[in-house]
Every structure is written in structure tokens, then in C-alpha cells.
Design an enzyme around this catalytic site. Structure first.
Site, mmCIF file in Angstrom:
data_model
loop_
_atom_site.group_PDB
_atom_site.id
_atom_site.type_symbol
_atom_site.label_atom_id
_atom_site.label_comp_id
_atom_site.label_asym_id
_atom_site.label_seq_id
_atom_site.Cartn_x
_atom_site.Cartn_y
_atom_site.Cartn_z
ATOM 1 N N ARG A 1 1.915 5.844 3.332
ATOM 2 C CA ARG A 1 1.361 5.903 4.062
ATOM 3 C C ARG A 1 1.176 7.889 4.766
ATOM 4 O O ARG A 1 2.637 8.186 5.278
ATOM 5 C CB ARG A 1 2.041 5.298 5.492
ATOM 6 C CG ARG A 1 1.216 4.211 5.585
ATOM 7 C CD ARG A 1 -0.677 3.261 5.818
ATOM 8 N NE ARG A 1 -0.671 2.082 5.406
ATOM 9 C CZ ARG A 1 -1.004 1.344 6.209
ATOM 10 N NH1 ARG A 1 -0.296 1.572 7.411
ATOM 11 N NH2 ARG A 1 -1.657 -0.084 6.105
ATOM 12 N N CYS B 1 -3.938 -3.972 1.901
ATOM 13 C CA CYS B 1 -4.944 -5.019 2.356
ATOM 14 C C CYS B 1 -6.365 -4.128 2.759
ATOM 15 O O CYS B 1 -7.204 -3.270 2.796
ATOM 16 C CB CYS B 1 -4.137 -4.927 4.424
ATOM 17 S SG CYS B 1 -5.670 -5.983 4.892
ATOM 18 N N THR C 1 -8.773 -4.520 4.334
ATOM 19 C CA THR C 1 -8.796 -4.098 6.006
ATOM 20 C C THR C 1 -8.979 -2.722 5.966
ATOM 21 O O THR C 1 -10.042 -2.288 6.689
ATOM 22 C CB THR C 1 -8.401 -5.285 7.192
ATOM 23 O OG1 THR C 1 -7.002 -4.063 6.990
ATOM 24 C CG2 THR C 1 -8.498 -5.920 6.863
ATOM 25 N N ARG D 1 -3.643 8.328 10.190
ATOM 26 C CA ARG D 1 -2.245 8.476 8.793
ATOM 27 C C ARG D 1 -3.474 7.650 7.499
ATOM 28 O O ARG D 1 -4.437 7.462 8.191
ATOM 29 C CB ARG D 1 -1.606 7.517 9.249
ATOM 30 C CG ARG D 1 -2.084 5.474 9.821
ATOM 31 C CD ARG D 1 -2.804 5.178 9.252
ATOM 32 N NE ARG D 1 -1.957 3.876 9.215
ATOM 33 C CZ ARG D 1 -3.637 2.688 8.804
ATOM 34 N NH1 ARG D 1 -4.097 3.162 7.768
ATOM 35 N NH2 ARG D 1 -3.586 1.246 9.843
ATOM 36 N N ARG E 1 -6.754 5.596 10.180
ATOM 37 C CA ARG E 1 -6.307 5.635 11.352
ATOM 38 C C ARG E 1 -5.929 6.617 11.900
ATOM 39 O O ARG E 1 -4.668 6.653 11.311
ATOM 40 C CB ARG E 1 -5.687 3.502 11.266
ATOM 41 C CG ARG E 1 -5.808 3.212 12.906
ATOM 42 C CD ARG E 1 -4.873 2.676 12.913
ATOM 43 N NE ARG E 1 -3.145 2.230 13.597
ATOM 44 C CZ ARG E 1 -2.694 2.603 14.530
ATOM 45 N NH1 ARG E 1 -3.949 2.259 15.149
ATOM 46 N NH2 ARG E 1 -2.044 2.830 14.598
ATOM 47 N N ARG F 1 -4.263 -1.779 20.589
ATOM 48 C CA ARG F 1 -3.153 -1.883 20.017
ATOM 49 C C ARG F 1 -1.832 -1.748 21.998
ATOM 50 O O ARG F 1 -2.111 -0.642 21.776
ATOM 51 C CB ARG F 1 -2.035 -1.208 18.575
ATOM 52 C CG ARG F 1 -3.141 -1.692 17.294
ATOM 53 C CD ARG F 1 -2.628 -0.720 16.249
ATOM 54 N NE ARG F 1 -3.403 -1.002 15.568
ATOM 55 C CZ ARG F 1 -2.846 -1.513 13.648
ATOM 56 N NH1 ARG F 1 -2.240 -0.767 14.049
ATOM 57 N NH2 ARG F 1 -3.876 -1.591 12.799
ATOM 58 N N GLU G 1 3.639 -1.132 3.570
ATOM 59 C CA GLU G 1 2.777 -1.575 3.166
ATOM 60 C C GLU G 1 1.225 -1.327 2.217
ATOM 61 O O GLU G 1 1.125 -1.713 1.428
ATOM 62 C CB GLU G 1 2.114 -1.398 4.702
ATOM 63 C CG GLU G 1 0.662 -2.947 4.534
ATOM 64 C CD GLU G 1 -0.843 -3.085 5.337
ATOM 65 O OE1 GLU G 1 0.671 -3.230 6.431
ATOM 66 O OE2 GLU G 1 -1.568 -3.544 5.277
ATOM 67 N N GLU H 1 0.848 -2.571 15.804
ATOM 68 C CA GLU H 1 0.987 -3.724 15.392
ATOM 69 C C GLU H 1 0.956 -4.362 15.092
ATOM 70 O O GLU H 1 0.784 -5.523 16.341
ATOM 71 C CB GLU H 1 -0.274 -3.553 13.655
ATOM 72 C CG GLU H 1 -0.644 -4.645 13.501
ATOM 73 C CD GLU H 1 -2.395 -4.591 12.704
ATOM 74 O OE1 GLU H 1 -2.132 -3.718 11.981
ATOM 75 O OE2 GLU H 1 -3.602 -5.317 12.279
HETATM 76 P P1 ADP Z 1 -0.379 1.822 11.438
HETATM 77 O O1 ADP Z 1 -1.842 1.252 11.534
HETATM 78 O O2 ADP Z 1 0.066 3.689 10.490
HETATM 79 O O3 ADP Z 1 0.485 0.656 10.553
HETATM 80 P P2 ADP Z 1 1.271 0.634 13.226
HETATM 81 O O4 ADP Z 1 -0.116 -0.159 14.252
HETATM 82 O O5 ADP Z 1 1.924 -0.739 12.299
HETATM 83 O O6 ADP Z 1 0.407 1.950 12.959
HETATM 84 O O7 ADP Z 1 1.649 1.571 14.507
HETATM 85 C C1 ADP Z 1 2.996 2.242 13.554
HETATM 86 C C2 ADP Z 1 3.751 3.000 14.808
HETATM 87 O O8 ADP Z 1 3.543 4.612 14.870
HETATM 88 C C3 ADP Z 1 4.299 2.671 15.410
HETATM 89 O O9 ADP Z 1 5.554 2.533 16.488
HETATM 90 C C4 ADP Z 1 3.202 2.719 16.665
HETATM 91 O O10 ADP Z 1 3.574 2.622 17.824
HETATM 92 C C5 ADP Z 1 3.492 4.455 16.424
HETATM 93 N N1 ADP Z 1 1.787 5.111 16.796
HETATM 94 C C6 ADP Z 1 0.678 4.679 16.279
HETATM 95 N N2 ADP Z 1 -0.180 5.530 17.364
HETATM 96 C C7 ADP Z 1 1.015 6.381 17.633
HETATM 97 C C8 ADP Z 1 0.041 7.461 18.355
HETATM 98 N N3 ADP Z 1 -0.978 8.224 18.337
HETATM 99 N N4 ADP Z 1 1.400 8.401 18.825
HETATM 100 C C9 ADP Z 1 2.655 7.829 18.326
HETATM 101 N N5 ADP Z 1 2.614 6.895 17.869
HETATM 102 C C10 ADP Z 1 2.020 6.359 17.415
HETATM 103 MG MG MG Z 2 1.514 -0.979 10.214
#
Ligand code: ADP
Ligand code: MG
Length: 374
Positions: free
Chosen positions: A226, A273, A275, A119, A282, A322, A222, A327
Site C-alpha cells: 500500500r 479484494c 473492491t 493510497r 483511495r 469512514r 491486505e 475502515e
Molecule cells: P485503507 O483504505 O488505506 O486501508 P483504512 O480505512 O484501513 O484505509 O485506514 C488506514 C489508516 O489511515 C487509519 O488509521 C485511518 O484513520 C488513516 N487515514 C485515512 N485517511 C486519512 C487521512 N486523510 N488523514 C490521516 N489519516 C488517515
Molecule cells: Mg484497510
């Protein structure tokens, strides 16, 4: 929500997160220099940028931008935070490279990857960022994006779903299912809430989903956008290629409407953010690691995530661990989300490469751990 009293003209902010970067780097001199400034795009102030840490005591960074101007108007503090967090120097500039053909190798065939997801955060400079965007701008963004979604390449075509409670919105059942499927965001992050990102929730929030569910765009979370590419299995190059096509199509469209994504020469793509500045990207895989989990428990780590993170840090792999629910969500079973830790100072290709190489290394060790325990 707990109300925090607005600061008086002679007050110095009482930052509750003792260990956040802003608490360490903000000085009375910087505060006095910036405290009365208001940004042009949405009239944001430094006090608003740090409002979440006037309540929350567990934050690591402590500052959000309310519009793109914040990064220049409040540069005396943002520059310090950005250099400290991203470990970049004053003279560094940002270079982008989304050419997926430059990736070397791929994730091992036998590695049990549930899914791969990449993303990026993107924000249109004429509108405020999530902590400062106005109600009107939020809705204008939705309308603009509907046009962008309509003109996507055929294989990325799909449907825009507003959050429940809005005209044409998805049902609560649909929302719950999409969260379960890991497609959809949730509003459970206290930093976002106290940072002003949940104002007028759920208005203007929603998600575009391609028919094959491999391309998604979160609107007004956020970041304004995205942009997400994801699919089952571990074909990182395919996910990356789709993402860059999707981004380009959206970017080309908004430019025909006289809008641009916020980019800073020094810091790359603007995100709310600091960061996420730089690539705003990511790249993650969801992978099952029972051997690592068992070893974490044997070593008395309360979560496998912490144990993996220690391994990544000790070996300077530039990765983040994570849990399986995002997160702010928890850790379930032995499923981990492994992604690039850095967003700035590297190109997109370099960051995806670091993720591929690091996952392969983690998987090699996983096999050894499984063998040792059988
Ligand atoms: P972001 O950095 O995009 O804000 P988050 O940690 O907030 O990510 O996660 C957003 C959603 O994406 C969560 O439901 C997470 O489990 C899902 N997610 C992240 N990586 C993967 C992946 N490789 N496959 C499936 N779902 C994922
Ligand atoms: Mg997030």
C-alpha cells in the site's frame, strides 16, 4: 481460530454471509466448473477465495483473490462480482491518469482539514496476493522492497520498520504510536484474518516511513504494497504529486529486477479484494463536521458516518464516509474520513476530483448547519 471443515468433492459451500454478492451470484454450475482448479502462482482454489464467508456472516462481497491468476482462472465468478460491485460492463477497459495538473480547483481554504491521504494498492504478479502469498515470497518481497526504498528520490528517503517480533523490528511502543498517528495498520479485521491474510503474522510485515513522514509504504498487509502519501492540511495536489513520483520510482526499480505490478486490461491494477481493482486508489481527507454529527443525532442515526453516507448516496456523489480510525475502527468525536467510493470505471484524476468537489459541498452545508444552530 475456528476451523472450517474442508469441503468434500460433492459439497457445495455453505456461505454464512447471507447478503454477500458471492452468495447471490455463485451457482452450482459455476462451482462445479471451477472447484477443482488450482492457480499456477500459488495453487489457490475457489474454496480458499471464499473461505472467510464460510465462517463470517456479515460480509458484503465474499471473495478475495489469492494471486493474479484467480481473476482469470476463476473469471466466471470474479467477472460477475466485479461487474455487480463496480457497475462496469463486459466491454469496459481500465484507463489510468495520475496527472495531478489536470485537477480543477482545490478544497476551500476555510475547511478544517486535519490531513489528506492518498493510497494505492499494488501487487507484484509473480508473488501471491495476501490471502495466498507463501512465506518465502513474503520475505522475498521485503528484500526487493528494501532495494526499492534505498533508491527513492531524496525527499522520499526514510526507514523500513519491520513489525515487532522480527529482526530489527520496531518496539511495541513505536508500533502503538504509529497506529495512533494513523500511519500504521493493525490486525483487527476479521475478514482479513479468516481470509488467510494473517498467516505467519507478523513475519514479513512492516512499514517504510519517509523521514518527513509524508510518504509511507505498508508491506504485506491486505495488499503486498500500500503506497501512501499524506500530510497535514488539505493540499490534495501536493499529496497526489508526491504519490505518483513514489509509485513511479518503486515501479521503475522492480522492473529493473524483472518484476511487474499485476495489471489486467479490463480491471486495471490487481488487488486482493476485488473492491480495490481499477486504480486501487483511495483519496481521503480527515475533517471535523460537528454540524453534520449533531444533525445525525437529532435524526436518530446511531452514527454520523451513516448519516453522511446517506447524504453522499442520495446525491450520487461517489463518496464514502469512514470514522477517524480506519475502515474497521470506530468513530471518534465528529471527525470523518471522506474518500472516493469508486476505484474502477474512472481515472485517478477523476476520483480525486470527485473527492475535492464532494468535500467542498459537504463543507458548505456544514457551515449552514453550524449557523442554524448558533
Ligand atoms: P485503507 O483504505 O488505506 O486501508 P483504512 O480505512 O484501513 O484505509 O485506514 C488506514 C489508516 O489511515 C487509519 O488509521 C485511518 O484513520 C488513516 N487515514 C485515512 N485517511 C486519512 C487521512 N486523510 N488523514 C490521516 N489519516 C488517515
Ligand atoms: Mg484497510
Amino acid at each position: 481460530m475456528r476451523e472450517v471443515k474442508a469441503l468434500g468433492p460433492d459439497d457445495y459451500p455453505d456461505i454464512k454471509s447471507e447478503h454477500c454478492i458471492v452468495k447471490r451470484l455463485l451457482t452450482k454450475e459455476i462451482w462445479d466448473q471451477l472447484k477443482d482448479k488450482k492457480t499456477k502462482t500459488v495453487g489457490h482454489t475457489l474454496e480458499k477465495c471464499i473461505q472467510h464467508v464460510l465462517t463470517l456472516d456479515d460480509q458484503h462481497i465474499g471473495i478475495y483473490a489469492g494471486d493474479c491468476d484467480c481473476y482469470t482462472d476463476f473469471a466466471p465468478i470474479f467477472d460477475l462480482v466485479i461487474r455487480d460491485y463496480h457497475n462496469v460492463s463486459e466491454s469496459d477497459t481500465h484507463t489510468s491518469n495520475m496527472d495531478y495538473t489536470q485537477l480543477k480547483g482545490t478544497i476551500a481554504e476555510d475547511c478544517p482539514i486535519l490531513s489528506t491521504r492518498i493510497r494505492v494498492g499494488r501487487n507484484i504478479s509473480a508473488f501471491g496476493l495476501s490471502p495466498g502469498i507463501t512465506k518465502e515470497q513474503r520475505l522475498e518481497l521485503v528484500e526487493l522492497m528494501k532495494g526499492a526504498f534505498d533508491q527513492l528520490p531524496e525527499d522520499l528517503q526514510g526507514k523500513y520498520y519491520p513489525l515487532p517480533g522480527q529482526p530489527g523490528g520496531m518496539s511495541e511502543e513505536e508500533r502503538v504510536q504509529m497506529v495512533k498517528d494513523r500511519f500504521m495498520f493493525v490486525d483487527d479485521d476479521p475478514a482479513m484474518k479468516y481470509g488467510g491474510m494473517h498467516r505467519d503474522w507478523p513475519e514479513g510485515r512492516g512499514m517504510f516511513v519517509a523521514t518527513d513522514k509524508k510518504f509511507l509504504v505498508w508491506v504485506n498487509e491486505e495488499d503486498q504494497l500500500r503506497i501512501i502519501s499524506m500530510q497535514k492540511g488539505g493540499d490534495v495536489a501536493e499529496v497526489f504529486a508526491r504519490l505518483s513520483r513514489g509509485i513511479k520510482s518503486i515501479e521503475d526499480y522492480i522492473e529493473t529486477k524483472g518484476k511487474k505490478f499485476g495489471v489486467l486490461e479490463k480491471y486495471g491494477y490487481v488487488t486482493s479484494c476485488p473492491t480495490n481493482l481499477g486504480t486501487g486508489m483511495r483519496a481521503s481527507v480527515m475533517v471535523e463536521l460537528p454540524g453534520w454529527k449533531a444533525e445525525a443525532t437529532a435524526n436518530k442515526f446511531d452514527t454520523g458516518k451513516k448519516y453522511l453516507q446517506k447524504f453522499f448516496n442520495d446525491n450520487k456523489m461517489g463518496l464514502q464516509a469512514r470514522g477517524s480510525r480506519g475502515e474497521s475502527g470506530g468513530e471518534t468525536g465528529c471527525m470523518y474520513d471522506i474518500s472516493n467510493m469508486y476505484r474502477m470505471g474512472y481515472t485517478e484524476v477523476q476520483l480525486v476530483q470527485a473527492m475535492i468537489d464532494g468535500v467542498n459541498k459537504t463543507w458548505e452545508l456544514e457551515k449552514q448547519k453550524q449557523k442554524a444552530s448558533s
